[in-house]
Design a protein around this motif. Structure first.
Motif, PDB file in Angstrom:
ATOM      1  N   VAL A  74       0.742  -0.970   0.029  1.00 40.17           N
ATOM      2  CA  VAL A  74      -0.008   0.007  -0.089  1.00 40.17           C
ATOM      3  C   VAL A  74       0.800   1.244  -0.054  1.00 40.17           C
ATOM      4  CG1 VAL A  74      -1.682   1.336   1.313  1.00 40.17           C
ATOM      5  CG2 VAL A  74      -1.967  -1.123   1.077  1.00 40.17           C
ATOM      6  N   GLU A  75       2.133   1.272   0.715  1.00 40.35           N
ATOM      7  CA  GLU A  75       2.936   2.505   0.612  1.00 40.35           C
ATOM      8  C   GLU A  75       3.806   2.444  -0.326  1.00 40.35           C
ATOM      9  OE1 GLU A  75       4.432   2.279   4.858  1.00 40.35           O
ATOM     10  OE2 GLU A  75       2.340   2.430   5.586  1.00 40.35           O
ATOM     11  N   ASP A 104      -9.989   0.458  -1.133  1.00 38.33           N
ATOM     12  CA  ASP A 104      -9.614   1.785  -1.777  1.00 38.33           C
ATOM     13  C   ASP A 104      -8.308   2.078  -1.446  1.00 38.33           C
ATOM     14  OD1 ASP A 104     -12.397   2.612  -2.197  1.00 38.33           O
ATOM     15  OD2 ASP A 104     -12.598   2.998   0.042  1.00 38.33           O
ATOM     16  N   ALA A 105      -7.504   0.845  -0.884  1.00 36.88           N
ATOM     17  CA  ALA A 105      -6.074   1.155  -0.821  1.00 36.88           C
ATOM     18  C   ALA A 105      -5.143   1.361  -1.918  1.00 36.88           C
ATOM     19  CB  ALA A 105      -5.427   0.007   0.408  1.00 36.88           C
ATOM     20  N   ARG A 182      -1.174   9.500  -7.928  1.00 34.84           N
ATOM     21  CA  ARG A 182      -1.544   8.649  -6.558  1.00 34.84           C
ATOM     22  C   ARG A 182      -0.927   9.616  -5.277  1.00 34.84           C
ATOM     23  NH1 ARG A 182      -3.074   4.033  -3.825  1.00 34.84           N
ATOM     24  NH2 ARG A 182      -1.766   3.312  -2.207  1.00 34.84           N
ATOM     25  N   GLN A 185       0.282   6.899   0.509  1.00 36.23           N
ATOM     26  CA  GLN A 185      -0.600   6.374   1.523  1.00 36.23           C
ATOM     27  C   GLN A 185      -0.013   5.903   2.829  1.00 36.23           C
ATOM     28  OE1 GLN A 185      -4.125   5.991   0.721  1.00 36.23           O
ATOM     29  NE2 GLN A 185      -3.705   7.692  -0.708  1.00 36.23           N
ATOM     30  N   GLN A 186      -0.524   5.823   3.754  1.00 35.59           N
ATOM     31  CA  GLN A 186      -0.112   4.862   5.088  1.00 35.59           C
ATOM     32  C   GLN A 186      -1.143   3.812   5.070  1.00 35.59           C
ATOM     33  OE1 GLN A 186       2.257   5.637   7.326  1.00 35.59           O
ATOM     34  NE2 GLN A 186       3.071   7.035   5.389  1.00 35.59           N
ATOM     35  N   ALA A 187      -0.691   2.610   5.358  1.00 32.92           N
ATOM     36  CA  ALA A 187      -1.450   1.313   5.217  1.00 32.92           C
ATOM     37  C   ALA A 187      -2.541   1.502   6.200  1.00 32.92           C
ATOM     38  CB  ALA A 187      -0.544   0.217   5.639  1.00 32.92           C
ATOM     39  N   ASP A 188      -3.733   1.169   5.789  1.00 34.38           N
ATOM     40  CA  ASP A 188      -4.789   0.959   6.707  1.00 34.38           C
ATOM     41  C   ASP A 188      -5.618  -0.184   6.349  1.00 34.38           C
ATOM     42  OD1 ASP A 188      -6.942   1.686   8.502  1.00 34.38           O
ATOM     43  OD2 ASP A 188      -8.145   2.782   7.140  1.00 34.38           O
TER      44      ASP A 188
END
Length: 205
Positions: A74-75, A104-105, A182, A185-188
């Motif tokens: 994700v990151e 959504d990641a 993009r 992102q930070q992984a969620d």
């Protein structure tokens, strides 16, 4: 530094799926570097995570190794995703991993798809079985997918043709990275497995 997460869903060790994934990741990194963008490759092999992936699907919680793998993907700035093909479909391990990633990641994530199989009869699996999954996840999948059959690793001519496809696909992913919209992102991902003592902590109140 641009990071390319290279995900391989091979079931054997060693695996032609991992070999193709490594070569695709290296080709993309070299294409980026040729244009002045340093890149590093982060490997995510799903085979050692198989039990954790199934547990996560059943419980809704990700064990630490799986959570780390999801965060790596994700990151990242781009993803290479390679799966073996069985009876014209992607492996259950590959699909299950995608099922535990937040829907959504991977939005707008530049993605290069690859697959391996025994014969060229499976070659359309990238487009009819794998690409729709990433379309649902709204990833930015590059047009060139790479399928490698058993014969592609054999004769000099077949190996050269495979190398040409790998180079083209790596260049496509490098272009997608440069054009990407993009946002980092930070992984969620799935929540980490709760500590048992914490779960019991509220019982005394």
């Amino acid at each position: 530094m641009t990071t390319i997460a290279v995900v391989s869903a091979g079931l054997s060790d060693p695996s032609s799926t991992r070999l193709l994934a490594d070569r695709l990741g290296r080709a993309a990194a070299e294409a980026l570097l040729a244009d002045g963008t340093p890149a590093e490759v982060a490997h995510v092999e799903l085979r050692p995570l198989a039990h954790e992936i199934i547990d996560a699907m059943l419980t809704g919680f990700a064990a630490p190794a799986l959570a780390t793998a999801v965060a790596t993907v994700v990151e990242a700035d781009a993803v290479v995703f390679v799966t073996p093909v069985f009876t014209a479909g992607v492996s259950g391990l590959a699909k299950s991993f995608l099922d535990v990633v937040d829907k959504d990641a991977l939005a707008d994530m530049p993605v290069l798809l690859g697959a391996t199989g025994g014969t060229a009869r499976h070659s359309l699996a990238i487009d009819h079985a794998l690409r729709p999954v990433f379309a649902y996840l709204r990833a930015a999948v590059v047009p060139t997918g790479v399928f490698a059959a058993t014969d592609d690793w054999g004769t000099e001519g077949d190996a050269a043709a495979l190398e040409g496809r790998i180079r083209r696909a790596g260049a496509d992913l490098a272009w997608a990275v440069r054009a990407s919209r993009r946002v980092p992102q930070q992984a969620d991902a799935l929540p980490a497995t709760p500590d048992f003592a914490s779960m019991l902590g509220g019982l005394g109140h």
